[in-house]
Design a protein around this motif. Structure first.
Motif, PDB file in Angstrom:
ATOM      1  N   ARG A 193       0.835  -1.203   0.000  1.00  0.00           N
ATOM      2  CA  ARG A 193       0.000   0.000   0.000  1.00  0.00           C
ATOM      3  C   ARG A 193       0.872   1.256   0.000  1.00  0.00           C
ATOM      4  O   ARG A 193       0.611   2.212  -0.747  1.00  0.00           O
ATOM      5  N   LEU A 194       1.907   1.297   0.817  1.00  0.00           N
ATOM      6  CA  LEU A 194       2.790   2.462   0.852  1.00  0.00           C
ATOM      7  C   LEU A 194       3.599   2.593  -0.430  1.00  0.00           C
ATOM      8  O   LEU A 194       3.847   3.709  -0.919  1.00  0.00           O
ATOM      9  N   ALA A 195       4.029   1.459  -0.993  1.00  0.00           N
ATOM     10  CA  ALA A 195       4.792   1.504  -2.246  1.00  0.00           C
ATOM     11  C   ALA A 195       3.936   2.022  -3.392  1.00  0.00           C
ATOM     12  O   ALA A 195       4.413   2.771  -4.251  1.00  0.00           O
ATOM     13  N   LEU A 196       2.658   1.649  -3.435  1.00  0.00           N
ATOM     14  CA  LEU A 196       1.761   2.161  -4.460  1.00  0.00           C
ATOM     15  C   LEU A 196       1.541   3.670  -4.306  1.00  0.00           C
ATOM     16  O   LEU A 196       1.476   4.411  -5.296  1.00  0.00           O
ATOM     17  N   ALA A 197       1.423   4.122  -3.060  1.00  0.00           N
ATOM     18  CA  ALA A 197       1.265   5.558  -2.828  1.00  0.00           C
ATOM     19  C   ALA A 197       2.511   6.324  -3.257  1.00  0.00           C
ATOM     20  O   ALA A 197       2.418   7.407  -3.862  1.00  0.00           O
ATOM     21  N   GLN A 198       3.673   5.776  -2.984  1.00  0.00           N
ATOM     22  CA  GLN A 198       4.910   6.430  -3.401  1.00  0.00           C
ATOM     23  C   GLN A 198       5.055   6.413  -4.924  1.00  0.00           C
ATOM     24  O   GLN A 198       5.539   7.385  -5.520  1.00  0.00           O
ATOM     25  N   PHE A 199       4.633   5.330  -5.543  1.00  0.00           N
ATOM     26  CA  PHE A 199       4.699   5.245  -7.002  1.00  0.00           C
ATOM     27  C   PHE A 199       3.827   6.317  -7.649  1.00  0.00           C
ATOM     28  O   PHE A 199       4.241   6.992  -8.595  1.00  0.00           O
ATOM     29  N   ALA A 200       2.608   6.481  -7.133  1.00  0.00           N
ATOM     30  CA  ALA A 200       1.720   7.508  -7.676  1.00  0.00           C
ATOM     31  C   ALA A 200       2.268   8.904  -7.450  1.00  0.00           C
ATOM     32  O   ALA A 200       2.061   9.813  -8.264  1.00  0.00           O
ATOM     33  N   LEU A 201       2.996   9.096  -6.362  1.00  0.00           N
ATOM     34  CA  LEU A 201       3.552  10.411  -6.056  1.00  0.00           C
ATOM     35  C   LEU A 201       4.729  10.758  -6.970  1.00  0.00           C
ATOM     36  O   LEU A 201       4.903  11.908  -7.372  1.00  0.00           O
ATOM     37  N   GLU A 202       5.532   9.760  -7.321  1.00  0.00           N
ATOM     38  CA  GLU A 202       6.745  10.012  -8.083  1.00  0.00           C
ATOM     39  C   GLU A 202       6.545   9.934  -9.589  1.00  0.00           C
ATOM     40  O   GLU A 202       7.225  10.634 -10.341  1.00  0.00           O
ATOM     41  N   HIS A 203       5.633   9.101 -10.040  1.00  0.00           N
ATOM     42  CA  HIS A 203       5.522   8.823 -11.470  1.00  0.00           C
ATOM     43  C   HIS A 203       4.180   9.229 -12.046  1.00  0.00           C
ATOM     44  O   HIS A 203       3.716   8.644 -13.019  1.00  0.00           O
ATOM     45  N   GLN A 204       3.527  10.218 -11.454  1.00  0.00           N
ATOM     46  CA  GLN A 204       2.269  10.708 -12.016  1.00  0.00           C
ATOM     47  C   GLN A 204       2.554  11.425 -13.330  1.00  0.00           C
ATOM     48  O   GLN A 204       3.377  12.340 -13.388  1.00  0.00           O
ATOM     49  N   THR A 205       1.881  11.033 -14.389  1.00  0.00           N
ATOM     50  CA  THR A 205       2.134  11.635 -15.704  1.00  0.00           C
ATOM     51  C   THR A 205       1.498  13.007 -15.803  1.00  0.00           C
ATOM     52  O   THR A 205       0.457  13.280 -15.203  1.00  0.00           O
ATOM     53  N   GLY A 206       2.124  13.880 -16.540  1.00  0.00           N
ATOM     54  CA  GLY A 206       1.629  15.235 -16.699  1.00  0.00           C
ATOM     55  C   GLY A 206       0.603  15.344 -17.807  1.00  0.00           C
ATOM     56  O   GLY A 206       0.244  14.367 -18.464  1.00  0.00           O
ATOM     57  N   PRO A 207       0.093  16.543 -18.079  1.00  0.00           N
ATOM     58  CA  PRO A 207      -0.943  16.719 -19.097  1.00  0.00           C
ATOM     59  C   PRO A 207      -0.365  16.615 -20.498  1.00  0.00           C
ATOM     60  O   PRO A 207       0.759  17.050 -20.762  1.00  0.00           O
ATOM     61  N   SER A 208      -1.129  16.017 -21.369  1.00  0.00           N
ATOM     62  CA  SER A 208      -0.712  15.931 -22.767  1.00  0.00           C
ATOM     63  C   SER A 208      -1.114  17.202 -23.504  1.00  0.00           C
ATOM     64  O   SER A 208      -1.893  18.015 -23.024  1.00  0.00           O
ATOM     65  N   ASN A 209      -0.603  17.362 -24.735  1.00  0.00           N
ATOM     66  CA  ASN A 209      -0.948  18.537 -25.529  1.00  0.00           C
ATOM     67  C   ASN A 209      -2.432  18.557 -25.878  1.00  0.00           C
ATOM     68  O   ASN A 209      -3.046  19.611 -25.957  1.00  0.00           O
ATOM     69  N   GLN A 210      -3.012  17.358 -26.095  1.00  0.00           N
ATOM     70  CA  GLN A 210      -4.426  17.295 -26.411  1.00  0.00           C
ATOM     71  C   GLN A 210      -5.278  17.738 -25.228  1.00  0.00           C
ATOM     72  O   GLN A 210      -6.293  18.422 -25.383  1.00  0.00           O
ATOM     73  N   GLN A 211      -4.859  17.342 -24.026  1.00  0.00           N
ATOM     74  CA  GLN A 211      -5.607  17.746 -22.837  1.00  0.00           C
ATOM     75  C   GLN A 211      -5.572  19.263 -22.655  1.00  0.00           C
ATOM     76  O   GLN A 211      -6.588  19.890 -22.334  1.00  0.00           O
ATOM     77  N   LEU A 212      -4.399  19.846 -22.850  1.00  0.00           N
ATOM     78  CA  LEU A 212      -4.293  21.290 -22.672  1.00  0.00           C
ATOM     79  C   LEU A 212      -5.057  22.038 -23.769  1.00  0.00           C
ATOM     80  O   LEU A 212      -5.620  23.104 -23.530  1.00  0.00           O
ATOM     81  N   ALA A 213      -5.069  21.471 -24.986  1.00  0.00           N
ATOM     82  CA  ALA A 213      -5.781  22.131 -26.075  1.00  0.00           C
ATOM     83  C   ALA A 213      -7.287  22.127 -25.842  1.00  0.00           C
ATOM     84  O   ALA A 213      -8.002  23.053 -26.228  1.00  0.00           O
ATOM     85  N   LYS A 214      -7.783  21.061 -25.185  1.00  0.00           N
ATOM     86  CA  LYS A 214      -9.213  20.966 -24.926  1.00  0.00           C
ATOM     87  C   LYS A 214      -9.623  21.665 -23.632  1.00  0.00           C
ATOM     88  O   LYS A 214     -10.779  21.601 -23.228  1.00  0.00           O
ATOM     89  N   GLY A 215      -8.661  22.273 -22.967  1.00  0.00           N
ATOM     90  CA  GLY A 215      -8.999  22.981 -21.741  1.00  0.00           C
ATOM     91  C   GLY A 215      -9.239  22.069 -20.557  1.00  0.00           C
ATOM     92  O   GLY A 215      -9.939  22.450 -19.621  1.00  0.00           O
ATOM     93  N   SER A 216      -8.682  20.861 -20.586  1.00  0.00           N
ATOM     94  CA  SER A 216      -8.898  19.909 -19.490  1.00  0.00           C
ATOM     95  C   SER A 216      -7.744  19.941 -18.497  1.00  0.00           C
ATOM     96  O   SER A 216      -7.308  18.923 -18.008  1.00  0.00           O
ATOM     97  N   GLN A 217      -7.202  21.108 -18.268  1.00  0.00           N
ATOM     98  CA  GLN A 217      -6.087  21.235 -17.331  1.00  0.00           C
ATOM     99  C   GLN A 217      -6.515  20.876 -15.912  1.00  0.00           C
ATOM    100  O   GLN A 217      -5.752  20.275 -15.162  1.00  0.00           O
ATOM    101  N   ALA A 218      -7.728  21.207 -15.522  1.00  0.00           N
ATOM    102  CA  ALA A 218      -8.201  20.876 -14.175  1.00  0.00           C
ATOM    103  C   ALA A 218      -8.289  19.378 -13.983  1.00  0.00           C
ATOM    104  O   ALA A 218      -7.929  18.849 -12.927  1.00  0.00           O
ATOM    105  N   ALA A 219      -8.762  18.677 -15.043  1.00  0.00           N
ATOM    106  CA  ALA A 219      -8.850  17.217 -14.934  1.00  0.00           C
ATOM    107  C   ALA A 219      -7.474  16.586 -14.883  1.00  0.00           C
ATOM    108  O   ALA A 219      -7.243  15.620 -14.157  1.00  0.00           O
TER     109      ALA A 219
END
Length: 627
Positions: free
Chosen positions: A295-321
Motif C-alpha cells: 500500500r505504501l509503495a503504491l502511494a509512493q509510485f503515484a507520487l513520483e511517477h504521475q504523468t503530466g498533461p498531454s498537448n491534447q488535454q491542454l488544447a481541450k482545456g482539461s487542465q483541471a482534470a
C-alpha cells in the motif's frame, strides 16, 4: 522449584542438595508407597542424574560454589524480567541458564536490536552478545543469523554472506518454518526457500541486482513446486523493492534468463502491476506486513511517477482534470498512512490477545472496503511469519509497527512536494517522537535529514547545523547515506551562498561519489547529487557546461520516469540561460516548469518558477525595446 527459588544465601545451596539426595530410594523400598512419593529410584535415569548433580556440587571448591550461587541469582533475575515482559539488562544473560524457547527469544531480540541500534551503539557493542553466546553455547546455530544481520547493518558483504551460509548449512532440519506451505512439504525444502529469500534480500541491500534476481528466481521455483504461498508473497515483495530502487538498465533479468526490462515505460508498468499483485496476495493470505508495504509503495509510485498533461488535454482545456492526478497522489499518501495506522493498532491488539484463525479466503468486495473498517481484519495472531527471511526475524506486528513509522517519512516527502514545509516537519517529528524505539537506524537518520532540510529553508544554515548536531548525538555511529548527504548538501549550499566555488565543487564531487554509480540502490539520490554539480557549474560561470550537463540529466530523468526531478531540472535550465544573458532561450524552460509544477501541484516549484518567468519576461521586453 519453590525451594530453589527461596535460595537467598550460599548456605541454602548446601541445604538444597542435601534435601535432593534424600529424594532417592533403592529398589528394595519400591513396595513402600510413602517412600515413592516425590522421589526417584536410585538406579533410574532420574536417580542417576540427581546423584551426579549432588556429587558434582560436593566436589566444588568454595569459590566455585559461590560462582554457582551467582549464576542462580542471575537466572532468577532474568526469569523475573521475562515474566514481567521486560528485556533483561545487557550482560545479565551471560551467566544465566536458559531453555531453548528463552534462548530463541533472546536471539530474536538481539537480531532486531541490530537494526534499531546500529547507529546508536558501536559495532563492538552490537556484536558482543553474539561472541558471548558463541562461547557459552557453540551449538546454537541462530547466532550465525545474528552475525548476518550485524554484517548487513555494518555494510560488510563478505561477512554477511559467510554468516548466512553457516546458519543455513548447520540449521537444516533444526528450525521449524512458519505456516503457509503445502501440507506434508519437506521442512528442508522450506528451509531452502528461506535461505534463498534471505540471500536475495542481502544482495539487493548491497546493490547486486542480478545476483538478487537469480536468488529470487530460484526461491520462486522451489516455492511453486511446494505450493508455499507465503514464500511466494515475500519473493514478490522483494522483487517490488528491487524494481522500485534500481534503474531500468540495472534490471536485465526477471523471471527467465535473457528477459529484461530496459525500456523505462515497460519497467514502470511492470512495477505497478507487480505492486498491485503483491497487495492482492497479501490481502488474500492475511499477511498485514506485506499489505502495508504494498500500500505504501503504491502511494509512493503515484507520487513520483504521475504523468503530466498531454498537448491534447491542454488544447481541450482539461487542465483541471489533468491536475487531479498529483492532488490525488498526495491525498493517496495520506490515505495510506491512515490505513497503516489502523492496521498497526489492530496488529498490536491481536498480538496481545489470542484471536481465532482468519477465514481461508477474503470475503467478496473486500478490496473496495480495504482502508475502512475491514483493514483491521487483515491481521492474524499467528506466530512470526517471516522466519529467517526477515532481516530481524520479527513478528508481523513488529514489522507493521516499523512500516507505520516509515509511512510518516513518506508523508513528509509528500508535504514537501506540495510546498507545505510545516506539515513536512510535523510528519518527521511524529516519526521520531512515536516510533523512535521501533524504527530502524536508517529511518531515524532519514527523519533527521528531512528536518535539517526544512530547518535550512525556514531558519537558515545555522538551524540546519543544529539539527545535524542533534542527529550526531543521537546516532553517533550512523553511516546512513541520507544523513551524510544532508551534511554535504548543507555544506554545498552554504558554499554556493558565499560564492566559494572551490569548496562547492569539492562538496558536489563528494555527493556524486557518495551515490551509487550503477543506480542499483537509489536513482533519486544520484540525480540530486548530479544536480548539485550542475548548480556548482552555474555559480562558477561555466554556463555551457552547466546547460549541457543539465540537459543530459533531464533526458535521463525523463527516460527513468523521475518526474519530480525532471521538473526541477526545467527550472534549473531556465536559471542557467537567464544567468548567461539569454532570457529568450530561458523562457520556454521556465514556462514549461511553471505549467507542470502548477498542473502537478508541485507547489514547492510554483513560486520560484513564477518569479523567474516574470524576471525573464521583463528582460526579454527590455532587450526587444533596446533592439
Amino acid at each position: 522449584m519453590e525451594q530453589l527459588g527461596g535460595v537467598q544465601y550460599p548456605d541454602d545451596l548446601v541445604t538444597f542438595f542435601s534435601d535432593m539426595s534424600q529424594l532417592m530410594h533403592s529398589h528394595s523400598q519400591a513396595l513402600d508407597e510413602d517412600a515413592l512419593k516425590g522421589g526417584a529410584d536410585i538406579s533410574s535415569a532420574m536417580g542417576f542424574y540427581i546423584r551426579h548433580c549432588c556429587v558434582s556440587f560436593h566436589m566444588l571448591a568454595f569459590e566455585a560454589a559461590c560462582g554457582l550461587f551467582d549464576d542462580l541469582q542471575a537466572y532468577k533475575e532474568v526469569c523475573m524480567y521475562e515474566q514481567q515482559g521486560f528485556q533483561p539488562p545487557p550482560g545479565l544473560y551471560k551467566t544465566a541458564l536458559r531453555n531453548q524457547a528463552a534462548l530463541d527469544a533472546l536471539l530474536n531480540q538481539q537480531v532486531a536490536r541490530q537494526e534499531t541500534q546500529s547507529g546508536s551503539e558501536s559495532a563492538a557493542e552490537l556484536i558482543a552478545p553474539a561472541d558471548e553466546l558463541t562461547d557459552l553455547a557453540a551449538h546454537v546455530t541462530k547466532v550465525d543469523l545474528l552475525r548476518h544481520s550485524h554484517a548487513v547493518c555494518q555494510s560488510d558483504f563478505l561477512a554477511a554472506v559467510d554468516s548466512l551460509y553457516k546458519y543455513f548449512d548447520y540449521s537444516t532440519g533444526q528450525t521449524a518454518r512458519p505456516p503457509g506451505g503445502a501440507a506434508g512439504a519437506e521442512p528442508s525444502k522450506g528451509h531452502l526457500q528461506d535461505a534463498l529469500l534471505t540471500l536475495g534480500s542481502a544482495h539487493a541491500h548491497f546493490g547486486h541486482v542480478q545476483e538478487a534476481l537469480l536468488a529470487l528466481n530460484e526461491a520462486v521455483r522451489i516455492a511453486q513446486q511446494h505450493n508455499d504461498n507465503v514464500a511466494l508473497a515475500h519473493a514478490l515483495s522483494a522483487l517490488c523493492h528491487i524494481l522500485a530502487t534500481a534503474s531500468p538498465t540495472a534490471v536485465t533479468q526477471l523471471t527467465e534468463p535473457g528477459a529484461g526490462l530496459t525500456d523505462p515505460t515497460a519497467h514502470l508498468s511492470q512495477l505497478l502491476k507487480i505492486l498491485k499483485r503483491c497487495e492482492k496476495r497479501a490481502q488474500d493470505l492475511h499477511l498485514p506486513h506485506l499489505f502495508v508495504f504494498a500500500r505504501l509503495a503504491l502511494a509512493q509510485f503515484a507520487l513520483e511517477h504521475q504523468t503530466g498533461p498531454s498537448n491534447q488535454q491542454l488544447a481541450k482545456g482539461s487542465q483541471a482534470a489533468a491536475s487531479q492526478g498529483r492532488r490525488s497522489a498526495v491525498l493517496g499518501v495520506s490515505q495510506a498512512v491512515q490505513d497503516t495506522a489502523r492496521l498497526h493498532q489492530a496488529a498490536k491488539l491481536a498480538a496481545a490477545v489470542a484471536l481465532p484463525p482468519p477465514p481461508a479466503a477474503s470475503a467478496p468486495g473486500m478490496v473496495g472496503n480495504v482502508g475502512r473498517a475491514s483493514v483491521a481484519d487483515l491481521f492474524t495472531a499467528t506466530p512470526p511469519v517471516f522466519g529467517p527471511t526477515s532481516a530481524g526475524s520479527a513478528s508481523s506486528a513488529d514489522a507493521v509497527e516499523k512500516l507505520a513509522g516509515s509511512s510518516h517519512l513518506l508523508q513528509a516527502g509528500a508535504w514537501k512536494l506540495a510546498g507545505n514545509r510545516s506539515l513536512s516537519q510535523a510528519s518527521s517529528l511524529t516519526h521520531l517522537a512515536c516510533f523512535a524505539d521501533s524504527a530502524t537506524a536508517d529511518d531515524r537518520a532519514l527523519a533527521y535529514a528531512q528536518l535539517a532540510q526544512v530547518a535550512m529553508s525556514k531558519k537558515g544554515y545555522k538551524a540546519a547545523a543544529e539539527v545535524l548536531a542533534l542527529a550526531d548525538k543521537q546516532l553517533p555511529y550512523s553511516n546512513s547515506p541520507a544523513l551524510q548527504a544532508a551534511r554535504l548538501g548543507l555544506a554545498h549550499s552554504r558554499a554556493l551562498h558565499r560564492g566559494d566555488v572551490q569548496h562547492a565543487a569539492l562538496f558536489a564531487s563528494q555527493l556524486v561519489g557518495l551515490a551509487d554509480p550503477t543506480g542499483s540502490v537509489s536513482r533519486t539520490f544520484r540525480t540530486d547529487a548530479q544536480q548539485a554539480h550542475v548548480r556548482t557549474l552555474l555559480v562558477a560561470g561555466r554556463y555551457e557546461e552547466a546547460a549541457e550537463a543539465a540537459r543530459e540529466l533531464f533526458e535521463s530523468c525523463t527516460e527513468a520516469g523521475l518526474q519530480v526531478q525532471a521538473v526541477e531540472l526545467l527550472l534549473l535550465l531556465g536559471q542557467i540561460h537567464e544567468a548567461a544573458g539569454a532570457p529568450l532561450a530561458a523562457l520556454p524552460y521556465v514556462l514549461s516548469c511553471l505549467l507542470h509544477s502548477t498542473v502537478l501541484h508541485m507547489d514547492l516549484l510554483v513560486c520560484p518558477s513564477s518569479l523567474l518567468s516574470l524576471l525573464v519576461s521583463q528582460r526579454s521586453t527590455i532587450m526587444q525595446h533596446v533592439d
